[in-house]
Design a protein around this motif. Structure first.
Motif, PDB file in Angstrom:
ATOM      1  N   ALA A   6     -64.790   3.614 -37.236  1.00 20.45           N
ATOM      2  CA  ALA A   6     -64.768   3.916 -35.591  1.00 20.45           C
ATOM      3  C   ALA A   6     -65.866   3.321 -34.971  1.00 20.45           C
ATOM      4  O   ALA A   6     -66.879   3.009 -35.449  1.00 20.45           O
ATOM      5  N   ASP A  10     -64.020   4.164 -29.184  1.00 23.20           N
ATOM      6  CA  ASP A  10     -62.704   4.815 -29.644  1.00 23.20           C
ATOM      7  C   ASP A  10     -62.778   6.356 -29.082  1.00 23.20           C
ATOM      8  O   ASP A  10     -61.541   7.047 -29.214  1.00 23.20           O
ATOM      9  N   PHE A  14     -59.638   9.386 -29.450  1.00 22.89           N
ATOM     10  CA  PHE A  14     -59.870  10.273 -30.433  1.00 22.89           C
ATOM     11  C   PHE A  14     -59.863  11.774 -29.701  1.00 22.89           C
ATOM     12  O   PHE A  14     -59.082  12.851 -30.205  1.00 22.89           O
ATOM     13  N   TYR A  18     -57.378  14.884 -30.682  1.00 22.07           N
ATOM     14  CA  TYR A  18     -57.942  16.088 -31.119  1.00 22.07           C
ATOM     15  C   TYR A  18     -57.964  17.239 -30.096  1.00 22.07           C
ATOM     16  O   TYR A  18     -57.775  18.391 -30.525  1.00 22.07           O
ATOM     17  N   ARG A  39     -68.095  13.039 -27.649  1.00 20.31           N
ATOM     18  CA  ARG A  39     -67.275  12.510 -28.715  1.00 20.31           C
ATOM     19  C   ARG A  39     -68.006  11.155 -29.213  1.00 20.31           C
ATOM     20  O   ARG A  39     -68.146  10.708 -30.262  1.00 20.31           O
ATOM     21  N   ILE A  43     -69.253  10.096 -32.868  1.00 19.27           N
ATOM     22  CA  ILE A  43     -69.083   8.690 -33.524  1.00 19.27           C
ATOM     23  C   ILE A  43     -70.351   8.004 -33.878  1.00 19.27           C
ATOM     24  O   ILE A  43     -70.638   7.345 -35.030  1.00 19.27           O
ATOM     25  N   VAL A  56     -60.838   4.726 -38.432  1.00 16.34           N
ATOM     26  CA  VAL A  56     -59.624   4.681 -37.504  1.00 16.34           C
ATOM     27  C   VAL A  56     -58.333   4.009 -38.165  1.00 16.34           C
ATOM     28  O   VAL A  56     -58.422   3.110 -38.663  1.00 16.34           O
ATOM     29  N   PHE A  67     -57.337   9.105 -37.111  1.00 17.56           N
ATOM     30  CA  PHE A  67     -58.605   9.058 -37.318  1.00 17.56           C
ATOM     31  C   PHE A  67     -58.811   9.926 -38.237  1.00 17.56           C
ATOM     32  O   PHE A  67     -58.543  10.864 -38.665  1.00 17.56           O
TER      33      PHE A  67
END
Length: 120
Positions: A6, A10, A14, A18, A39, A43, A56, A67
């Protein structure tokens, strides 16, 4: 299907996968949607720790269809080698079918590469 590490870029994809789980189900045990800045940081933190990576799954055309990430199972030292693994797939029927069809390959390859390593 392509599986890759990831990147902070991204984050929006995500969250698109999510956040509906937060809003519509009790599955995540979270009560507020995750913003993009948080987020990205999530990551980045995992990208700097080889024990807790995030990968991913990209479908045709490069769209993210899933993911998976690892995190510490418990902060106590005896649990250092234990991890919690979470996998999320896109909610559209086409993307869900694509991601679900390769989830075994995705998770098995990732676990072997990340935690088991070469066979002795």
């Amino acid at each position: 299907m392509t599986i890759r590490p990831a990147s902070p870029n991204d984050a929006a994809a995500f969250n698109a996968m999510y956040n509906p789980f937060i809003i519509e189900t009790p599955a995540t045990f979270e009560t507020m949607a995750v913003d993009e800045v948080s987020r990205r940081r999530w990551i980045e933190e995992r990208g700097s720790n080889p024990r807790h990576p995030v990968f991913v799954a990209e479908g045709g055309g490069g769209q993210i269809v899933g993911f998976a990430g690892a995190s510490a199972f418990d902060p106590r030292e005896a649990y250092e080698s234990s991890v919690k693994v979470s996998v999320f797939i896109a909610l559209t029927p086409r993307e869900k079918a694509t991601a679900a069809a390769s989830i075994e390959r995705f998770s098995t390859g990732w676990v072997e590469k990340t935690f088991i390593g070469p066979t002795r």
